[in-house]
Design a protein around this motif. Structure first.
Motif, PDB file in Angstrom:
ATOM      1  N   LEU A  78      34.699  21.630  45.298  1.00  0.00           N
ATOM      2  CA  LEU A  78      35.231  21.728  43.936  1.00  0.00           C
ATOM      3  C   LEU A  78      34.746  20.562  43.077  1.00  0.00           C
ATOM      4  CD1 LEU A  78      38.863  23.015  44.445  1.00  0.00           C
ATOM      5  CD2 LEU A  78      36.989  24.126  43.217  1.00  0.00           C
ATOM      6  N   CYS A  79      34.772  19.358  43.662  1.00  0.00           N
ATOM      7  CA  CYS A  79      34.248  18.198  42.921  1.00  0.00           C
ATOM      8  C   CYS A  79      32.779  18.431  42.561  1.00  0.00           C
ATOM      9  CB  CYS A  79      34.355  16.926  43.766  1.00  0.00           C
ATOM     10  SG  CYS A  79      36.029  16.482  44.194  1.00  0.00           S
ATOM     11  N   TYR A  80      32.015  18.910  43.549  1.00  0.00           N
ATOM     12  CA  TYR A  80      30.595  19.151  43.312  1.00  0.00           C
ATOM     13  C   TYR A  80      30.392  20.136  42.163  1.00  0.00           C
ATOM     14  CZ  TYR A  80      29.002  16.859  47.619  1.00  0.00           C
ATOM     15  OH  TYR A  80      28.699  15.950  48.597  1.00  0.00           O
ATOM     16  N   PHE A  81      31.223  21.186  42.150  1.00  0.00           N
ATOM     17  CA  PHE A  81      31.045  22.221  41.131  1.00  0.00           C
ATOM     18  C   PHE A  81      31.109  21.619  39.732  1.00  0.00           C
ATOM     19  CE2 PHE A  81      32.880  25.330  38.190  1.00  0.00           C
ATOM     20  CZ  PHE A  81      31.928  26.323  38.269  1.00  0.00           C
ATOM     21  N   PHE A  82      32.143  20.795  39.483  1.00  0.00           N
ATOM     22  CA  PHE A  82      32.261  20.219  38.140  1.00  0.00           C
ATOM     23  C   PHE A  82      31.133  19.227  37.881  1.00  0.00           C
ATOM     24  CE2 PHE A  82      36.588  21.725  38.951  1.00  0.00           C
ATOM     25  CZ  PHE A  82      36.719  22.541  37.840  1.00  0.00           C
ATOM     26  N   ALA A  83      30.741  18.468  38.900  1.00  0.00           N
ATOM     27  CA  ALA A  83      29.633  17.521  38.733  1.00  0.00           C
ATOM     28  C   ALA A  83      28.349  18.258  38.372  1.00  0.00           C
ATOM     29  CB  ALA A  83      29.440  16.723  40.020  1.00  0.00           C
ATOM     30  N   GLN A  84      28.128  19.418  39.002  1.00  0.00           N
ATOM     31  CA  GLN A  84      26.894  20.150  38.744  1.00  0.00           C
ATOM     32  C   GLN A  84      26.868  20.732  37.330  1.00  0.00           C
ATOM     33  OE1 GLN A  84      27.319  22.699  42.090  1.00  0.00           O
ATOM     34  NE2 GLN A  84      26.291  21.287  43.498  1.00  0.00           N
ATOM     35  N   ILE A  85      28.004  21.304  36.911  1.00  0.00           N
ATOM     36  CA  ILE A  85      28.057  21.858  35.554  1.00  0.00           C
ATOM     37  C   ILE A  85      27.838  20.753  34.523  1.00  0.00           C
ATOM     38  CG2 ILE A  85      29.564  22.967  33.851  1.00  0.00           C
ATOM     39  CD1 ILE A  85      28.618  24.850  36.056  1.00  0.00           C
ATOM     40  N   LEU A  86      28.526  19.630  34.721  1.00  0.00           N
ATOM     41  CA  LEU A  86      28.391  18.497  33.810  1.00  0.00           C
ATOM     42  C   LEU A  86      26.972  17.937  33.872  1.00  0.00           C
ATOM     43  CD1 LEU A  86      30.772  17.417  32.146  1.00  0.00           C
ATOM     44  CD2 LEU A  86      30.870  15.467  33.695  1.00  0.00           C
ATOM     45  N   GLY A  87      26.399  17.890  35.060  1.00  0.00           N
ATOM     46  CA  GLY A  87      25.031  17.412  35.220  1.00  0.00           C
ATOM     47  C   GLY A  87      24.043  18.287  34.475  1.00  0.00           C
ATOM     48  N   GLY A  88      24.232  19.599  34.576  1.00  0.00           N
ATOM     49  CA  GLY A  88      23.345  20.523  33.867  1.00  0.00           C
ATOM     50  C   GLY A  88      23.399  20.301  32.364  1.00  0.00           C
ATOM     51  N   LEU A  89      24.633  20.077  31.836  1.00  0.00           N
ATOM     52  CA  LEU A  89      24.773  19.814  30.408  1.00  0.00           C
ATOM     53  C   LEU A  89      24.101  18.502  30.030  1.00  0.00           C
ATOM     54  CD1 LEU A  89      28.489  20.917  30.046  1.00  0.00           C
ATOM     55  CD2 LEU A  89      26.531  21.991  28.909  1.00  0.00           C
ATOM     56  N   THR A  90      24.281  17.477  30.869  1.00  0.00           N
ATOM     57  CA  THR A  90      23.700  16.170  30.571  1.00  0.00           C
ATOM     58  C   THR A  90      22.180  16.236  30.578  1.00  0.00           C
ATOM     59  OG1 THR A  90      25.586  15.222  31.722  1.00  0.00           O
ATOM     60  CG2 THR A  90      23.742  13.747  31.240  1.00  0.00           C
ATOM     61  N   GLY A  91      21.612  16.882  31.592  1.00  0.00           N
ATOM     62  CA  GLY A  91      20.157  16.983  31.675  1.00  0.00           C
ATOM     63  C   GLY A  91      19.581  17.720  30.478  1.00  0.00           C
ATOM     64  N   ALA A  92      20.232  18.807  30.100  1.00  0.00           N
ATOM     65  CA  ALA A  92      19.736  19.579  28.959  1.00  0.00           C
ATOM     66  C   ALA A  92      19.857  18.768  27.677  1.00  0.00           C
ATOM     67  CB  ALA A  92      20.507  20.887  28.837  1.00  0.00           C
ATOM     68  N   ALA A  93      20.937  17.992  27.548  1.00  0.00           N
ATOM     69  CA  ALA A  93      21.112  17.165  26.349  1.00  0.00           C
ATOM     70  C   ALA A  93      20.035  16.088  26.280  1.00  0.00           C
ATOM     71  CB  ALA A  93      22.502  16.538  26.353  1.00  0.00           C
ATOM     72  N   LEU A  94      19.716  15.500  27.416  1.00  0.00           N
ATOM     73  CA  LEU A  94      18.645  14.504  27.454  1.00  0.00           C
ATOM     74  C   LEU A  94      17.323  15.104  26.991  1.00  0.00           C
ATOM     75  CD1 LEU A  94      19.131  12.457  30.737  1.00  0.00           C
ATOM     76  CD2 LEU A  94      18.933  11.554  28.421  1.00  0.00           C
ATOM     77  N   SER A  95      17.029  16.320  27.452  1.00  0.00           N
ATOM     78  CA  SER A  95      15.747  16.925  27.062  1.00  0.00           C
ATOM     79  C   SER A  95      15.749  17.239  25.573  1.00  0.00           C
ATOM     80  CB  SER A  95      15.478  18.178  27.878  1.00  0.00           C
ATOM     81  OG  SER A  95      16.220  19.263  27.375  1.00  0.00           O
ATOM     82  N   LEU A  96      16.908  17.637  25.040  1.00  0.00           N
ATOM     83  CA  LEU A  96      17.016  17.868  23.594  1.00  0.00           C
ATOM     84  C   LEU A  96      16.750  16.573  22.829  1.00  0.00           C
ATOM     85  CD1 LEU A  96      17.903  19.250  20.949  1.00  0.00           C
ATOM     86  CD2 LEU A  96      20.258  19.011  21.678  1.00  0.00           C
ATOM     87  N   ALA A  97      17.232  15.460  23.354  1.00  0.00           N
ATOM     88  CA  ALA A  97      17.020  14.176  22.693  1.00  0.00           C
ATOM     89  C   ALA A  97      15.552  13.766  22.717  1.00  0.00           C
ATOM     90  CB  ALA A  97      17.869  13.102  23.380  1.00  0.00           C
ATOM     91  N   ILE A  98      14.884  13.982  23.833  1.00  0.00           N
ATOM     92  CA  ILE A  98      13.542  13.450  24.035  1.00  0.00           C
ATOM     93  C   ILE A  98      12.437  14.322  23.453  1.00  0.00           C
ATOM     94  CG2 ILE A  98      11.831  13.240  25.868  1.00  0.00           C
ATOM     95  CD1 ILE A  98      13.663  11.540  27.388  1.00  0.00           C
ATOM     96  N   LEU A  99      12.561  15.637  23.593  1.00  0.00           N
ATOM     97  CA  LEU A  99      11.443  16.501  23.202  1.00  0.00           C
ATOM     98  C   LEU A  99      11.273  16.556  21.689  1.00  0.00           C
ATOM     99  CD1 LEU A  99      11.747  19.571  25.580  1.00  0.00           C
ATOM    100  CD2 LEU A  99       9.867  17.953  25.473  1.00  0.00           C
ATOM    101  N   PRO A 100      10.007  16.499  21.190  1.00  0.00           N
ATOM    102  CA  PRO A 100       9.765  16.763  19.775  1.00  0.00           C
ATOM    103  C   PRO A 100      10.351  18.125  19.405  1.00  0.00           C
ATOM    104  CG  PRO A 100       7.776  15.944  20.826  1.00  0.00           C
ATOM    105  CD  PRO A 100       8.777  16.164  21.914  1.00  0.00           C
ATOM    106  N   SER A 101      10.851  18.238  18.189  1.00  0.00           N
ATOM    107  CA  SER A 101      11.650  19.400  17.808  1.00  0.00           C
ATOM    108  C   SER A 101      10.906  20.721  17.963  1.00  0.00           C
ATOM    109  CB  SER A 101      12.126  19.232  16.360  1.00  0.00           C
ATOM    110  OG  SER A 101      13.037  20.243  16.046  1.00  0.00           O
ATOM    111  N   ASP A 102       9.615  20.772  17.572  1.00  0.00           N
ATOM    112  CA  ASP A 102       8.917  22.043  17.661  1.00  0.00           C
ATOM    113  C   ASP A 102       8.689  22.453  19.110  1.00  0.00           C
ATOM    114  OD1 ASP A 102       7.303  19.854  17.943  1.00  0.00           O
ATOM    115  OD2 ASP A 102       5.512  20.814  17.149  1.00  0.00           O
ATOM    116  N   MET A 103       8.452  21.465  19.978  1.00  0.00           N
ATOM    117  CA  MET A 103       8.279  21.783  21.393  1.00  0.00           C
ATOM    118  C   MET A 103       9.585  22.305  21.976  1.00  0.00           C
ATOM    119  SD  MET A 103       6.513  19.280  24.185  1.00  0.00           S
ATOM    120  CE  MET A 103       5.360  18.451  23.120  1.00  0.00           C
ATOM    121  N   TYR A 104      10.691  21.663  21.581  1.00  0.00           N
ATOM    122  CA  TYR A 104      11.993  22.094  22.087  1.00  0.00           C
ATOM    123  C   TYR A 104      12.275  23.549  21.699  1.00  0.00           C
ATOM    124  CZ  TYR A 104      16.965  22.019  23.146  1.00  0.00           C
ATOM    125  OH  TYR A 104      18.202  22.297  23.678  1.00  0.00           O
TER     126      TYR A 104
END
Lengths: 235, 235, 235, 235
Positions: free
Chosen positions: B80-106
């Motif tokens: 159960l702990c892992y499940f929430f960590a994974q969902i939160l991790g997925g959101l964090t990773g995607a947010a990081l890529s949104l921050a880093i990628l140039p807008s047109d590439m994103y």
């Protein structure tokens, strides 16, 4: 049950999944898809050897099974069960791909079936399938049947699939496996009136079988580490 | 602390890095980017299994965690702990890529989100995600939970990610992981009014979950080496 | 001699060969060369770890050396020798590639130097280099410094190079290594009046250094298997 | 017989199969075929090392054999047998590819022969072949001859073939192996009046030989783990 049913089911599942994946991304004539197709087939083969293959040995190919049987790796009875499981698995995998793929993609891929390409002569195609199967089967025998087994064997078998698929792609499509060629040919000819996939279909039976037999002889009489008695076939 | 906090943090870090890397180079519809995307995802998965995964087991995927839990690999509480960590991790990773990628590439990458492509029907997409997840989960169970574990297991798990991503790329985008599909979809729909990434989003939950459940059943009742008692789930 | 000279020479030889090979086939902006460049760099790194790296540990990268030193893997004195060997090695490798490559190819490749591409902002480039180096260094620490070492470590380190090069290719060129970025920049700016390769050059020092430091902290305080005393730096 | 005939036959079979596969898919000047060719050659090399190479050591290359002989890995007599087996194997493999490939494809590939490309100067080509062979031979010596051998050695040798083929592809074609260059050149010049494949053919003998000798010296006097006596050549 553990002696026949589980391993036979494992071969069925493994062959079906292998052929299914192959049909989702078959090698095409253009150079750009040869590497992806080779890598994909090698990867899925390695995974399946360590998945269902742990129960059955992980052959998913009638001619590998025959060679291993002739070297005493499995009994003749088990090999017969495997043979039918593999043929049925190939049909099931191809049928699954027919179900899943959008119709135009399925036609473009010829349903994943293998045909002679680039004006290859049947005789040369036969020779190509034979030599590439020779490499595959010799590798499998040396890393799994030979006295000094290799821990890397699943990876190495995967690599020799990569070799065969890539090297054969622009000649015969790189099958080395009658079960992998039969299933897609049956499904494609049912779906479309594609009788020409049956032209030269014998190449994908005769070539691999001949290559595997030569590899078996070379292994038993030349390259095997142990004594000759060790590698006798048993019923 | 060692029992819950460190492993849960490891799953969070691993999933965030996995999804971040995936979003930097998602598979596109053209054949030329399918292999690079597959290789990249397989490589990063293997690295993370041997990095943070050494602490947590290295799942980074709710459906793999569920299957391993049902076979007794981790306790239900940890899962159960892992499940929430994974969902939160997925959101964090995607947010990081949104921050880093140039807008047109994103925008071009749809933020790394997975959608049905090439006119795939929802039903067939569901089946594709299911079968590819079946291969992945069966491989993971056989190389990590089974009595005869495999030293090659991190590499082999990476290979089955390669298989799933490549084979699924031209149908569903090859996710096999609800956490990997949810994060990018959330970030992309926040960034652009891209509501259509939510169409058929259920496929990336139902397909993998179903495939993993079938793989769990097949493992426990057919392919597991040990006795059935060994693989009982525990709280 | 065995304590300083041989390992230092090994780091010099390894870094020179690594940077030489990188400059023969650097990742370009087009998607089609990202995978080849990633695979090539990962393969040569793995080979060098098992070649000269057997003597020195096989870092070929100042920030990996720093992290390993902070975890007690090498002494501070040895690390200082390695640092100069790596910088000199990077210059040597880049000079060799300048000597060998036909002039137009050398210019096209910008001499293998790393620059911001596709309109990436410096800040995001810094973050990208940092996160990708984090993955690399965390993997290296877990598979080589951690109590439970991994036999697969050279391969896995190679895989994390593949990840960094491929994921970073369309943003920063995927360096993660100041020595690999400095050498080609020096040679290219000597060869052509290419002052713009020095714009944002600090990114390839600050980004990797920051990522490696965070990875070191995460390793020592969160993911290391042994007791904290084990991983103390020594002079 | 076990001392000479079987290993010599194994080297013959291995080299023939290696050169055959290389000629079916040689690296071309366009970037798109460099990676497939590198992967294919590395994979087949790794398979052959674990196949016939189990009997002979798996060199398939006169300059690797020479280096291993100078470090005491095989006796001088065996090495002489290997040399002729490898040259004959290269001719056989190239002849098989001439037989199998459709004529236009064979001409397009220049029969798999290696030539200077992209306007590379002979001197730089020599240096490139030398350095890439240095990497290959140093890796082979460190993973197979050194006291602390490596289980991964077949894979790693395959990786260094990938490195050499890919890094050298756009300069010299990436041979690093006189037997691999001689066979295709002979067959191609018999088939077509292609005398220009013989221009600079000496590069593929002198470059690899020099690189291998330097690697041998570096290994014996700098990087070998054991005492110097261990690595003496024997008759």
């Amino acid at each position: 049950m553990d002696k026949y049913i589980r391993p036979t089911l494992a071969e069925f599942v493994g062959t079906a999944l292998y052929v299914f994946v192959v049909c989702l991304f078959p090698p095409r004539v253009e150079a750009s898809t040869i590497l992806p197709a080779g890598v994909l087939q090698g990867c899925v083969y390695a995974c399946l050897i360590l998945g269902p293959g742990k129960i059955s040995g992980g052959y998913f190919n009638p001619v590998i099974t025959a060679s291993v049987t002739l070297c005493g790796g499995v009994t003749v009875r088990v090999a017969l069960c495997y043979f039918f499981a593999q043929i049925l698995g190939g049909l099931t995998g191809a049928a699954l791909s027919l179900a899943i793929l959008p119709s135009d993609m399925y036609s473009l891929y010829l349903g994943g079936s293998t045909t002679l390409v680039n004006g290859t002569e049947p005789g040369w195609g036969l020779l190509a399938e034979g030599i590439l199967t020779f490499i595959l089967v010799l590798t499998v025998l040396m890393v799994t049947i030979d006295e000094n087994k290799q821990q890397l064997s699943p990876l190495v078998t995967g690599l020799s699939i990569v070799v065969g698929v890539m090297a054969g792609a622009s000649l015969t499509g790189g099958s080395m496996n009658p079960a992998r060629s039969l299933g897609p040919a049956v499904c494609y000819s049912l779906h479309q009136d594609g009788s020409y996939v049956w032209n030269y279909h014998y190449i994908y039976w005769v070539g691999p079988a001949a290559g595997a037999m030569v590899a078996t002889l070379v292994f038993r009489f030349l390259f095997a580490s142990g004594s000759r008695e060790q590698y006798r076939p048993s019923v």
